[in-house]
Design a protein around this motif. Structure first.
Motif, PDB file in Angstrom:
ATOM      1  N   VAL A 175       0.818  -1.214   0.000  1.00 38.77           N
ATOM      2  CA  VAL A 175       0.000   0.000   0.000  1.00 38.77           C
ATOM      3  C   VAL A 175       0.852   1.263   0.000  1.00 38.77           C
ATOM      4  CG1 VAL A 175      -1.582   1.362   1.438  1.00 38.77           C
ATOM      5  CG2 VAL A 175      -2.031  -1.064   1.033  1.00 38.77           C
ATOM      6  N   LEU A 176       1.992   1.214   0.691  1.00 45.69           N
ATOM      7  CA  LEU A 176       2.776   2.429   0.924  1.00 45.69           C
ATOM      8  C   LEU A 176       3.853   2.606  -0.135  1.00 45.69           C
ATOM      9  CD1 LEU A 176       2.794   1.844   4.714  1.00 45.69           C
ATOM     10  CD2 LEU A 176       1.909   3.912   3.646  1.00 45.69           C
ATOM     11  N   GLY A 177       3.436   3.084  -1.310  1.00 48.81           N
ATOM     12  CA  GLY A 177       4.357   3.326  -2.402  1.00 48.81           C
ATOM     13  C   GLY A 177       5.023   4.680  -2.285  1.00 48.81           C
ATOM     14  N   GLU A 178       5.854   5.002  -3.279  1.00 47.16           N
ATOM     15  CA  GLU A 178       6.613   6.251  -3.242  1.00 47.16           C
ATOM     16  C   GLU A 178       5.700   7.462  -3.263  1.00 47.16           C
ATOM     17  OE1 GLU A 178       9.460   9.023  -2.892  1.00 47.16           O
ATOM     18  OE2 GLU A 178       9.623   6.857  -2.527  1.00 47.16           O
ATOM     19  N   GLU A 179       4.545   7.361  -3.925  1.00 50.43           N
ATOM     20  CA  GLU A 179       3.612   8.499  -3.954  1.00 50.43           C
ATOM     21  C   GLU A 179       3.170   8.889  -2.546  1.00 50.43           C
ATOM     22  OE1 GLU A 179       3.071   6.109  -7.772  1.00 50.43           O
ATOM     23  OE2 GLU A 179       3.347   5.689  -5.628  1.00 50.43           O
TER      24      GLU A 179
END
Length: 337
Positions: A175-179
């Motif tokens: 869930v915790l991508g670079e965006e």
């Protein structure tokens, strides 16, 4: 957005939880369904050398980042959860639990998204305590599609506008991508306390306020074992520099916690109480929830760590995925003054 307030504006640490109800926390991360199946067993299968479990009941609890949110709510804080849920049975169960618990939910969903689920089978004989026999995990096997990652980042940015602190709970479900991480870095740079607990990818969360590894996670980050106090000090200070955070809270099981800060301070906090742990499931969730809510209420890093240490000691006395209430925390603080 609220920065950490000076400690002099606080009530005494034992009364600090009284201020929790007015604080707002944003939880960003992996929303997990902790699915428990209970049964009875009294014989071995003829088909294979396994026990036969006669089904009795089942329940779903808020797990992973959802358990962090549940702990904030149990401590009387106001909480909004942002993450991903599938349009499936477990996703529906979590949505109902969020609503029943009073947690505001902003969840992205889409084709192929499966709710992260941990199914535990617990069974025992007629007069024995149930034991966990098996855990089956299912859920996302890859990062979210770019469209959903961007939507999630936008939700985080919007939900943070009235938050006093942010908790990041990363269980590796993609869930915790670079965006999202870029949004979190901007929030921390603007003075909003952003606290991260990442099981597998702590090194990717650079420039936030507080990072909370346990000792194995610290070892993975340092690339070497932590066996002595000198090892701990060296690894902790190196991690603090590498992550560019203001504080590093290392949870150490029966050895308590060690808090490092960017000014070079090191604070060893012994484990609270003398009772042996019953179940450590989700203890880290309780610790990061209490720590972040305390920061939202204006505590210093040291005060927040000590409150989290007490809450962690209370939750490991409970079986399974559990929370600690504000009243329980206050009562424990009063009894040990």
């Amino acid at each position: 957005m609220a920065a950490v307030s000076p400690a002099r504006s606080l009530p005494s640490p034992s009364r600090l939880p009284l201020a929790f109800a007015r604080r707002r926390v944003l939880l960003v991360g992996d929303l997990v369904a902790d699915h428990y199946i209970y049964g009875q067993t009294d014989r071995v299968s003829r088909e294979a050398p396994v026990l036969i479990v006669r089904y009795e009941s089942a329940e779903v609890k808020l797990g992973g980042g959802a358990n962090v949110a549940a702990n904030v709510r149990a401590l009387s804080g106001q909480v909004t959860a942002v993450g991903a849920l599938g349009a499936d049975e477990m996703g529906a169960a979590l949505r109902k639990l969020f609503a029943d618990t009073g947690i505001r939910l902003h969840a992205v969903s889409g084709r192929g998204i499966e709710t992260e689920t941990k199914t535990r089978i617990l069974a025992g004989g007629v007069s024995t305590t149930r034991q966990q026999m098996l855990r089956l995990d299912r859920g996302q096997r890859a990062a979210l599609p770019p469209r959903l990652r961007k939507a999630l980042a936008k939700q985080v940015e919007e939900a943070a506008r009235d938050a006093d602190a942010v908790v990041v709970s990363d269980y590796g479900a993609g869930v915790l991508g670079e965006e999202v991480r870029e949004v979190l870095r901007r929030l921390a740079a603007d003075g909003l306390p952003v606290c991260v607990d990442s099981r597998y990818a702590l090194s990717s969360f650079v420039g936030l306020t507080v990072c909370k590894p346990n000792e194995p996670e610290l070892e993975a980050l340092a690339g070497r074992p932590v066996r002595t106090e000198a090892d701990l000090l060296e690894a902790g200070q190196a991690a603090l520099r590498k992550l560019g955070c203001r504080a590093l809270l290392v949870t150490r099981g029966r050895h308590g916690m060690t808090l490092f800060d960017a000014e070079g301070g090191v604070d060893h906090i012994p484990v609270h109480g003398a009772k042996a742990a019953v179940d450590v499931t989700g203890a880290g969730d309780t610790v990061i929830a209490t720590f972040s809510l305390a920061l939202a209420a204006g505590a210093s890093f040291g005060e927040a760590a000590r409150l989290a240490n007490v809450a962690g000691a209370l939750v490991v006395q409970k079986p399974g995925t559990a929370t600690v209430s504000r009243d329980e925390l206050l009562e424990e603080l009063r009894s040990t003054r």
